[in-house]
Design a protein around this motif. Structure first.
Motif, mmCIF file in Angstrom:
data_model
loop_
_atom_site.group_PDB
_atom_site.id
_atom_site.type_symbol
_atom_site.label_atom_id
_atom_site.label_comp_id
_atom_site.label_asym_id
_atom_site.label_seq_id
_atom_site.Cartn_x
_atom_site.Cartn_y
_atom_site.Cartn_z
ATOM 1 N N LEU A 1 0.835 -1.206 0.000
ATOM 2 C CA LEU A 1 0.000 0.000 0.000
ATOM 3 C C LEU A 1 0.870 1.257 0.000
ATOM 4 O O LEU A 1 0.546 2.247 -0.660
ATOM 5 N N PHE A 2 1.977 1.220 0.734
ATOM 6 C CA PHE A 2 2.911 2.346 0.723
ATOM 7 C C PHE A 2 3.453 2.581 -0.686
ATOM 8 O O PHE A 2 3.529 3.721 -1.152
ATOM 9 N N PHE A 3 3.839 1.496 -1.363
ATOM 10 C CA PHE A 3 4.323 1.629 -2.740
ATOM 11 C C PHE A 3 3.238 2.234 -3.634
ATOM 12 O O PHE A 3 3.519 3.112 -4.452
ATOM 13 N N ALA A 4 2.011 1.761 -3.471
ATOM 14 C CA ALA A 4 0.918 2.234 -4.312
ATOM 15 C C ALA A 4 0.650 3.720 -4.105
ATOM 16 O O ALA A 4 0.426 4.472 -5.063
ATOM 17 N N LEU B 1 2.760 6.131 -2.310
ATOM 18 C CA LEU B 1 3.905 7.024 -2.452
ATOM 19 C C LEU B 1 4.476 7.056 -3.861
ATOM 20 O O LEU B 1 5.026 8.083 -4.298
ATOM 21 N N LEU B 2 4.359 5.956 -4.589
ATOM 22 C CA LEU B 2 4.923 5.921 -5.935
ATOM 23 C C LEU B 2 3.849 5.959 -7.021
ATOM 24 O O LEU B 2 4.143 6.353 -8.146
ATOM 25 N N GLY B 3 2.627 5.554 -6.665
ATOM 26 C CA GLY B 3 1.577 5.510 -7.670
ATOM 27 C C GLY B 3 0.829 6.816 -7.856
ATOM 28 O O GLY B 3 0.596 7.252 -8.990
ATOM 29 N N LEU B 4 0.462 7.467 -6.750
ATOM 30 C CA LEU B 4 -0.334 8.696 -6.857
ATOM 31 C C LEU B 4 0.375 9.818 -7.619
ATOM 32 O O LEU B 4 -0.288 10.540 -8.386
ATOM 33 N N PRO B 5 1.701 10.013 -7.443
ATOM 34 C CA PRO B 5 2.360 11.066 -8.236
ATOM 35 C C PRO B 5 2.242 10.856 -9.742
ATOM 36 O O PRO B 5 2.278 11.826 -10.513
ATOM 37 N N ARG B 6 2.076 9.608 -10.193
ATOM 38 C CA ARG B 6 1.924 9.350 -11.629
ATOM 39 C C ARG B 6 0.598 9.892 -12.162
ATOM 40 O O ARG B 6 0.435 10.070 -13.373
ATOM 41 N N PHE B 7 -0.334 10.139 -11.237
ATOM 42 C CA PHE B 7 -1.631 10.701 -11.631
ATOM 43 C C PHE B 7 -1.706 12.198 -11.345
ATOM 44 O O PHE B 7 -2.795 12.778 -11.311
ATOM 45 N N GLY B 8 -0.542 12.788 -11.111
ATOM 46 C CA GLY B 8 -0.479 14.232 -10.927
ATOM 47 C C GLY B 8 -0.651 14.711 -9.501
ATOM 48 O O GLY B 8 -0.640 15.918 -9.261
ATOM 49 N N LEU B 9 -0.822 13.776 -8.548
ATOM 50 C CA LEU B 9 -0.976 14.175 -7.156
ATOM 51 C C LEU B 9 0.398 14.133 -6.485
ATOM 52 O O LEU B 9 0.905 13.078 -6.122
ATOM 53 N N VAL B 10 0.998 15.301 -6.332
ATOM 54 C CA VAL B 10 2.341 15.407 -5.765
ATOM 55 C C VAL B 10 2.248 16.088 -4.403
ATOM 56 O O VAL B 10 1.868 17.257 -4.300
ATOM 57 N N ALA C 1 6.857 2.465 11.255
ATOM 58 C CA ALA C 1 8.278 2.234 10.971
ATOM 59 C C ALA C 1 8.521 1.985 9.486
ATOM 60 O O ALA C 1 9.619 2.250 8.977
ATOM 61 N N ILE C 2 7.490 1.492 8.779
ATOM 62 C CA ILE C 2 7.648 1.224 7.346
ATOM 63 C C ILE C 2 7.925 2.509 6.578
ATOM 64 O O ILE C 2 8.593 2.500 5.545
ATOM 65 N N ALA C 3 7.434 3.636 7.081
ATOM 66 C CA ALA C 3 7.600 4.910 6.378
ATOM 67 C C ALA C 3 9.064 5.280 6.199
ATOM 68 O O ALA C 3 9.416 6.000 5.263
ATOM 69 N N GLY C 4 9.931 4.800 7.107
ATOM 70 C CA GLY C 4 11.350 5.123 7.006
ATOM 71 C C GLY C 4 11.987 4.625 5.731
ATOM 72 O O GLY C 4 12.981 5.187 5.248
ATOM 73 N N ALA C 5 11.427 3.564 5.151
ATOM 74 C CA ALA C 5 11.968 3.022 3.900
ATOM 75 C C ALA C 5 11.609 3.886 2.701
ATOM 76 O O ALA C 5 12.105 3.656 1.598
ATOM 77 N N PHE C 6 10.754 4.892 2.923
ATOM 78 C CA PHE C 6 10.306 5.766 1.838
ATOM 79 C C PHE C 6 10.696 7.217 2.101
ATOM 80 O O PHE C 6 9.955 8.151 1.787
ATOM 81 N N LYS D 1 5.688 12.590 3.688
ATOM 82 C CA LYS D 1 5.055 12.371 4.990
ATOM 83 C C LYS D 1 3.535 12.358 4.858
ATOM 84 O O LYS D 1 2.861 11.564 5.538
ATOM 85 N N VAL D 2 2.987 13.200 4.008
ATOM 86 C CA VAL D 2 1.542 13.220 3.787
ATOM 87 C C VAL D 2 1.089 11.915 3.153
ATOM 88 O O VAL D 2 0.065 11.327 3.536
ATOM 89 N N PHE D 3 1.856 11.441 2.174
ATOM 90 C CA PHE D 3 1.540 10.161 1.550
ATOM 91 C C PHE D 3 1.586 9.030 2.580
ATOM 92 O O PHE D 3 0.756 8.117 2.553
ATOM 93 N N ALA D 4 2.577 9.086 3.473
ATOM 94 C CA ALA D 4 2.693 8.057 4.505
ATOM 95 C C ALA D 4 1.488 8.072 5.446
ATOM 96 O O ALA D 4 0.978 7.018 5.840
ATOM 97 N N VAL D 5 1.031 9.273 5.798
ATOM 98 C CA VAL D 5 -0.157 9.396 6.646
ATOM 99 C C VAL D 5 -1.375 8.813 5.925
ATOM 100 O O VAL D 5 -2.197 8.108 6.536
ATOM 101 N N LEU D 6 -1.501 9.086 4.630
ATOM 102 C CA LEU D 6 -2.618 8.539 3.851
ATOM 103 C C LEU D 6 -2.587 7.016 3.837
ATOM 104 O O LEU D 6 -3.618 6.354 4.043
ATOM 105 N N ALA D 7 -1.398 6.443 3.597
ATOM 106 C CA ALA D 7 -1.275 4.987 3.540
ATOM 107 C C ALA D 7 -1.595 4.356 4.892
ATOM 108 O O ALA D 7 -2.381 3.407 4.984
ATOM 109 N N LEU D 8 -1.004 4.894 5.954
ATOM 110 C CA LEU D 8 -1.246 4.351 7.295
ATOM 111 C C LEU D 8 -2.697 4.535 7.726
ATOM 112 O O LEU D 8 -3.321 3.622 8.283
ATOM 113 N N GLY D 9 -3.236 5.727 7.475
ATOM 114 C CA GLY D 9 -4.596 6.026 7.896
ATOM 115 C C GLY D 9 -5.624 5.177 7.170
ATOM 116 O O GLY D 9 -6.548 4.628 7.797
#
Length: 214
Positions: free
Chosen positions: A66-69, A71-80, A157-162, A84-92
């Motif tokens: 989900l983190f990959f999807a 943090l790396l997927g959303l920017p491809r659709f123009g959402l930059v 802790a997974i967020a540290g890898a990103f 940290k915000v992406f990490a909050v979205l994934a965790l939340g």
């Protein structure tokens, strides 16, 4: 103690990063969890399907994926956005599925007659849920919700890898500086204990005040 005292700012930065992730992701998870739990018990079929799919997909998707999807997927659709915000979205979002199921199980403990009585008085679904069902369900879901948020704090802790600053990631910096890896992880563990025990204490206090007597 040298590892901590000589690198206190590094540990503090990581601790604050983990704390921020935990707080903001918890708020998002609670809000989304409440919404999805409402959908799961709604009289509208499409809402029930949406809530069911949301829970099924997120509960059965590895958090790292989900983190990959996100943090790396959303920017491809123009959402930059900041990582940290992406990490909050994934965790939340991930945690909201578990919050939803905890709330739904609490809702199911409320006698069906309570809802029927409220509807017989002319109350809408929203009024019945908010004024009759949820206040009673809340008392039973305090422990599972607390456990879920503790798991969220550790999952951060997974967020540290990103490239997100958080507590576990401090070991990389200290390892490069030649510090003893064992003591590096000891103080990291202490930081996580402070956060998780604080959450546990908060929910224990809530359970004493509002929980169902066993």
């Amino acid at each position: 103690m040298d590892v901590l005292t000589q690198n206190f700012s590094t540990y503090a930065e990581g601790f604050i990063g983990t704390l921020e992730l935990t707080v903001f992701a918890s708020i998002l998870a609670l809000v989304l969890g409440f919404v999805m739990a409402s959908f799961r018990v709604a009289p509208v079929g499409s809402l029930r399907v949406f809530g069911t799919v949301w829970v099924a997909v997120l509960r059965n998707t590895p958090l790292t994926l989900l983190f990959f999807a996100v943090l790396l997927g959303l920017p491809r659709f123009g959402l930059v956005l900041p990582f940290k915000v992406f990490a909050v979205l994934a965790l939340g979002c991930y945690t909201s599925a578990f919050i939803c199921e905890a709330l739904r199980s609490g809702i199911n403990t409320v006698p069906q007659g309570q809802g029927e009585a409220a509807r017989s008085l002319g109350m809408t679904f929203s009024q019945t849920l908010g004024s009759v069902v949820l206040p009673q369900a809340f008392r039973t879901v305090i422990p599972p919700v607390g456990s879920t948020l503790i798991a969220l704090a550790k999952n951060s802790a997974i967020a540290g890898a990103f490239s997100v600053t958080e507590l576990l990631g401090t070991y990389k910096t200290l390892s490069e500086l030649g510090y003893n890896i064992i003591w590096t992880f000891v103080w990291i563990a202490v930081g996580y204990l402070i956060i998780t025990l604080s959450i546990s204490a908060l929910f224990n206090l809530m359970e004493k005040h509002w929980g169902v007597a066993r």
